[in-house]
Write a protein that holds these residues in place. Structure first.
Motif, PDB file in Angstrom:
ATOM      1  N   ASN A   8      37.958  23.802   4.671  1.00  0.00           N
ATOM      2  CA  ASN A   8      38.862  23.558   3.564  1.00  0.00           C
ATOM      3  C   ASN A   8      40.191  24.116   4.057  1.00  0.00           C
ATOM      4  O   ASN A   8      40.363  25.333   4.102  1.00  0.00           O
ATOM      5  CB  ASN A   8      38.367  24.287   2.319  1.00  0.00           C
ATOM      6  CG  ASN A   8      39.354  24.209   1.178  1.00  0.00           C
ATOM      7  OD1 ASN A   8      40.364  23.517   1.240  1.00  0.00           O
ATOM      8  ND2 ASN A   8      39.080  24.937   0.126  1.00  0.00           N
ATOM      9  N   ASN A  40      38.762  19.200   3.189  1.00  0.00           N
ATOM     10  CA  ASN A  40      39.533  19.332   1.947  1.00  0.00           C
ATOM     11  C   ASN A  40      40.868  19.974   2.289  1.00  0.00           C
ATOM     12  O   ASN A  40      40.959  20.771   3.218  1.00  0.00           O
ATOM     13  CB  ASN A  40      38.763  20.202   0.944  1.00  0.00           C
ATOM     14  CG  ASN A  40      39.405  20.201  -0.419  1.00  0.00           C
ATOM     15  OD1 ASN A  40      39.918  19.196  -0.893  1.00  0.00           O
ATOM     16  ND2 ASN A  40      39.388  21.341  -1.075  1.00  0.00           N
ATOM     17  N   HIS A  42      44.082  22.115   0.560  1.00  0.00           N
ATOM     18  CA  HIS A  42      44.868  22.741  -0.509  1.00  0.00           C
ATOM     19  C   HIS A  42      46.315  22.464  -0.137  1.00  0.00           C
ATOM     20  O   HIS A  42      46.839  23.016   0.820  1.00  0.00           O
ATOM     21  CB  HIS A  42      44.611  24.242  -0.586  1.00  0.00           C
ATOM     22  CG  HIS A  42      43.312  24.582  -1.227  1.00  0.00           C
ATOM     23  ND1 HIS A  42      42.854  25.873  -1.287  1.00  0.00           N
ATOM     24  CD2 HIS A  42      42.376  23.816  -1.841  1.00  0.00           C
ATOM     25  CE1 HIS A  42      41.690  25.887  -1.916  1.00  0.00           C
ATOM     26  NE2 HIS A  42      41.377  24.644  -2.249  1.00  0.00           N
ATOM     27  N   TYR A  79      40.064  12.376   2.655  1.00  0.00           N
ATOM     28  CA  TYR A  79      39.726  13.004   1.384  1.00  0.00           C
ATOM     29  C   TYR A  79      40.964  13.310   0.540  1.00  0.00           C
ATOM     30  O   TYR A  79      42.050  12.825   0.809  1.00  0.00           O
ATOM     31  CB  TYR A  79      38.900  14.268   1.635  1.00  0.00           C
ATOM     32  CG  TYR A  79      37.693  14.014   2.499  1.00  0.00           C
ATOM     33  CD1 TYR A  79      36.663  13.187   2.062  1.00  0.00           C
ATOM     34  CD2 TYR A  79      37.595  14.556   3.771  1.00  0.00           C
ATOM     35  CE1 TYR A  79      35.553  12.933   2.860  1.00  0.00           C
ATOM     36  CE2 TYR A  79      36.494  14.311   4.569  1.00  0.00           C
ATOM     37  CZ  TYR A  79      35.476  13.507   4.112  1.00  0.00           C
ATOM     38  OH  TYR A  79      34.397  13.254   4.908  1.00  0.00           O
ATOM     39  N   MET A  82      44.702  18.436  -2.713  1.00  0.00           N
ATOM     40  CA  MET A  82      44.375  19.190  -3.914  1.00  0.00           C
ATOM     41  C   MET A  82      45.389  20.303  -4.151  1.00  0.00           C
ATOM     42  O   MET A  82      45.779  20.999  -3.220  1.00  0.00           O
ATOM     43  CB  MET A  82      42.987  19.794  -3.694  1.00  0.00           C
ATOM     44  CG  MET A  82      42.453  20.627  -4.767  1.00  0.00           C
ATOM     45  SD  MET A  82      40.777  21.110  -4.238  1.00  0.00           S
ATOM     46  CE  MET A  82      40.582  22.530  -5.250  1.00  0.00           C
TER      47      MET A  82
END
Length: 117
Positions: A8, A40, A42, A79, A82
């Motif tokens: 991530n 993922n 951030h 993906y 976020m």
């Protein structure tokens, strides 16, 4: 080398540990992205560098997040982008207003990158 091992990638946390975030973060994304090991993102920004930084709005930081999204597109990152830590904004619910701004920014970045490719 398992396809199930990845990370991530918190852009903010990674950049907070770099001497020259605006240059070095590109290398990090290429390294892990070309191996398909980013699971993922951030998607946040900072102003400053290692040991001297401040979290800021995505469009106020030292790193151009549109360039980051283009680089993620280049390495075929499939993906989501976020939000992570989001500053508060004025309103009845300052935290949620901040998230609304952040999601809008991310949507605009995705549109800018996908339409130009």
């Amino acid at each position: 080398e398992s396809p199930h091992h990845g990370l991530n990638l918190c852009l903010g946390s990674m950049m907070e540990n770099l001497e020259n975030p605006n240059v070095e973060i590109h290398e990090v994304i290429r390294y892990f992205g070309n191996k398909q090991r980013i699971f993922n993102i951030h998607f946040r920004n900072i102003r400053g560098q290692r040991d001297d930084f401040m979290e800021v709005w995505q469009d106020e930081g030292d790193v151009n997040l549109i360039e980051m999204a283009r680089l993620l597109w280049e390495v075929d990152y499939p993906y989501m982008l976020m939000p992570d830590h989001v500053p508060e904004m004025a309103g009845d619910n300052p935290r949620m207003v901040g998230f609304a701004y952040t999601y809008g920014y991310i949507k605009a970045v995705i549109e800018a990158v996908t339409r130009s490719n």
